[in-house]
Design a protein around this motif. Sequence first.
Motif, mmCIF file in Angstrom:
data_model
loop_
_atom_site.group_PDB
_atom_site.id
_atom_site.type_symbol
_atom_site.label_atom_id
_atom_site.label_comp_id
_atom_site.label_asym_id
_atom_site.label_seq_id
_atom_site.Cartn_x
_atom_site.Cartn_y
_atom_site.Cartn_z
ATOM 1 N N THR A 251 -73.921 32.266 6.988
ATOM 2 C CA THR A 251 -73.604 30.933 6.491
ATOM 3 C C THR A 251 -74.665 29.927 6.928
ATOM 4 O OG1 THR A 251 -71.239 31.451 6.514
ATOM 5 C CG2 THR A 251 -71.851 29.117 6.502
ATOM 6 N N GLU A 252 -75.134 30.045 8.156
ATOM 7 C CA GLU A 252 -76.147 29.110 8.645
ATOM 8 C C GLU A 252 -77.446 29.228 7.866
ATOM 9 O OE1 GLU A 252 -75.841 26.505 10.740
ATOM 10 O OE2 GLU A 252 -73.735 27.056 10.491
ATOM 11 N N ASP A 253 -77.894 30.458 7.598
ATOM 12 C CA ASP A 253 -79.116 30.625 6.811
ATOM 13 C C ASP A 253 -78.920 30.100 5.397
ATOM 14 O OD1 ASP A 253 -80.454 31.732 8.928
ATOM 15 O OD2 ASP A 253 -80.294 33.807 8.242
ATOM 16 N N PHE A 270 -73.570 22.213 -2.932
ATOM 17 C CA PHE A 270 -73.551 23.651 -3.171
ATOM 18 C C PHE A 270 -72.347 24.296 -2.495
ATOM 19 C CE2 PHE A 270 -76.307 22.709 0.416
ATOM 20 C CZ PHE A 270 -76.054 23.680 1.370
ATOM 21 N N VAL A 271 -72.067 25.536 -2.909
ATOM 22 C CA VAL A 271 -71.013 26.348 -2.307
ATOM 23 C C VAL A 271 -71.642 27.643 -1.816
ATOM 24 C CG1 VAL A 271 -69.170 25.368 -3.730
ATOM 25 C CG2 VAL A 271 -70.398 27.404 -4.544
ATOM 26 N N ILE A 272 -70.981 28.279 -0.845
ATOM 27 C CA ILE A 272 -71.507 29.502 -0.234
ATOM 28 C C ILE A 272 -70.450 30.594 -0.287
ATOM 29 C CG2 ILE A 272 -72.408 30.552 1.889
ATOM 30 C CD1 ILE A 272 -73.319 27.723 2.729
ATOM 31 N N ASP A 273 -70.846 31.778 -0.742
ATOM 32 C CA ASP A 273 -69.958 32.938 -0.727
ATOM 33 C C ASP A 273 -69.951 33.522 0.687
ATOM 34 O OD1 ASP A 273 -68.540 35.284 -1.079
ATOM 35 O OD2 ASP A 273 -69.764 36.046 -2.723
ATOM 36 N N THR A 274 -68.807 33.428 1.359
ATOM 37 C CA THR A 274 -68.672 33.935 2.730
ATOM 38 C C THR A 274 -67.798 35.190 2.785
ATOM 39 O OG1 THR A 274 -66.753 32.500 3.127
ATOM 40 C CG2 THR A 274 -68.919 31.614 3.705
ATOM 41 N N SER A 275 -67.580 35.821 1.637
ATOM 42 C CA SER A 275 -66.601 36.910 1.576
ATOM 43 C C SER A 275 -66.934 38.081 2.489
ATOM 44 C CB SER A 275 -66.461 37.412 0.133
ATOM 45 O OG SER A 275 -67.707 37.848 -0.385
ATOM 46 N N ARG A 276 -68.221 38.369 2.686
ATOM 47 C CA ARG A 276 -68.580 39.574 3.460
ATOM 48 C C ARG A 276 -69.708 39.316 4.452
ATOM 49 N NH1 ARG A 276 -69.677 44.098 -0.986
ATOM 50 N NH2 ARG A 276 -71.294 42.580 -1.507
ATOM 51 N N ASN A 277 -69.895 38.083 4.857
ATOM 52 C CA ASN A 277 -71.050 37.775 5.717
ATOM 53 C C ASN A 277 -70.682 37.583 7.181
ATOM 54 O OD1 ASN A 277 -69.877 35.228 5.766
ATOM 55 N ND2 ASN A 277 -71.740 34.128 5.180
ATOM 56 N N GLY A 278 -69.515 38.099 7.581
ATOM 57 C CA GLY A 278 -69.068 37.911 8.956
ATOM 58 C C GLY A 278 -70.001 38.475 10.005
ATOM 59 N N ASN A 279 -70.696 39.563 9.675
ATOM 60 C CA ASN A 279 -71.677 40.141 10.596
ATOM 61 C C ASN A 279 -73.097 39.946 10.115
ATOM 62 O OD1 ASN A 279 -69.807 41.013 12.454
ATOM 63 N ND2 ASN A 279 -69.679 43.099 11.672
ATOM 64 N N PRO A 294 -73.535 48.026 2.352
ATOM 65 C CA PRO A 294 -74.063 48.286 3.694
ATOM 66 C C PRO A 294 -72.929 48.471 4.703
ATOM 67 C CG PRO A 294 -74.258 45.962 3.166
ATOM 68 C CD PRO A 294 -73.828 46.644 1.908
ATOM 69 N N SER A 295 -73.153 49.346 5.643
ATOM 70 C CA SER A 295 -72.137 49.626 6.652
ATOM 71 C C SER A 295 -72.113 48.533 7.716
ATOM 72 C CB SER A 295 -72.414 50.975 7.319
ATOM 73 O OG SER A 295 -73.681 50.948 7.966
ATOM 74 N N GLY A 296 -71.009 48.454 8.435
ATOM 75 C CA GLY A 296 -70.908 47.538 9.558
ATOM 76 C C GLY A 296 -70.717 46.082 9.209
ATOM 77 N N ARG A 297 -70.432 45.785 7.938
ATOM 78 C CA ARG A 297 -70.265 44.380 7.552
ATOM 79 C C ARG A 297 -68.817 43.948 7.806
ATOM 80 N NH1 ARG A 297 -74.338 43.378 8.996
ATOM 81 N NH2 ARG A 297 -74.315 45.564 9.626
ATOM 82 N N ALA A 298 -68.573 42.652 7.697
ATOM 83 C CA ALA A 298 -67.253 42.103 8.012
ATOM 84 C C ALA A 298 -66.916 40.958 7.072
ATOM 85 C CB ALA A 298 -67.214 41.600 9.454
ATOM 86 N N LEU A 299 -65.622 40.711 6.910
ATOM 87 C CA LEU A 299 -65.189 39.521 6.188
ATOM 88 C C LEU A 299 -65.756 38.288 6.875
ATOM 89 C CD1 LEU A 299 -61.402 40.398 5.736
ATOM 90 C CD2 LEU A 299 -63.228 40.706 4.039
#
Length: 350
Positions: A251-253, A270-279, A294-299
């Motif tokens: 989200t920061e980037d 603007f809006v940001i899709d945060t659905s899978r960027n937890g990690n 990709p493996s190891g991702r998070a909500l």
Amino acid sequence: MYGSNTGHTRRGRRAAARAGAVGVLLLLAVSGCSSSDEAPKKESAPASRQPAQQQPKARSPFWVNPDGTAAKEAARLRRSGKEGDAELLQKIASQPVAEWVGIDDPEGQTRGFTEAAVKADRDALLVLYNIPHRDCGQYSQGGASDGDAYRAWLDRAVRGIGDRPATVILEPDALPHMEDGCTPQEHHEERFALLKEAVGKLKALPRTKVYLDAGNPSWVTPVDRMAEPLRRAGIERADGFALNVSNFQTTEDSKDYGHRLSRLVGGKHFVIDTSRNGNGPLSGGDHEKAWCNPSGRALGEPPTTRTGDRQVDAYLWVKRPGESDGACKGGPDAGQWWETYALELARNSR
């Protein structure tokens, strides 16, 4: 695709969207008045299906679909005694996710989704994704056969939305794929024209917000390369642009990229899709490994309009968590539900 995979094939998304819209219309037919805290639901729904409670409107005004795939799968797991897995999927089912409008019956779909949202005193979150030559013939290939077919499809979708509130993410990847060279040059002029027309028709509706997709921070760089495509696509009339759709950038980037891009296009929000960027994104490896399941991702952060940043209108779940990016890493076709991946995203989230 290159910078971001939307994860919706023509075949897979058509079936899913048709089923979702039909379910919504059935819900509208059988449900009575609902409070602002609960979406309409089938009276005959099995006891193992937890009612879809809407998120507090002040935090997230977007509609939670009680008949979404995650909700159905959580109920199925509950019936089979897998309560732990069901609770993990409930992390997805309890949040508003975007409805991707399919090829078949766009008017019926958009009407069904927006009417159900209004009945729950919420706003519909929609994705229009049918541009000709979509995804450069890759995992999410398809789209309208030509410009006239797209215009006809769009007109039906617009009629379905009508005067009900909706937030529309317009054509993920369409602009970045022109800028990165994936979409052949001979299609560029028509695509700019179609996007500009789409913005105009949607903004002619009284309660519709429109955000043009602008890729993600790892895709089209430096950021000034995205400014002219947005201008040619009608950003001046749109509410703003969308970032990180179906990708994993932090989200920061995304905010940093978005602020710099905003300054180049008249201060647009603007809006940001945060659905899978937890990690965040997967580091190392080849490019496809970084965006395709990709493996190891998070909500990521739940959808909200309380972003703490006046330029960022909302964090949204545009990509539907649990749906595959494509037939890679053992996953099904793009847009198909993949329980293993959905559970991993939920398990890894805070």
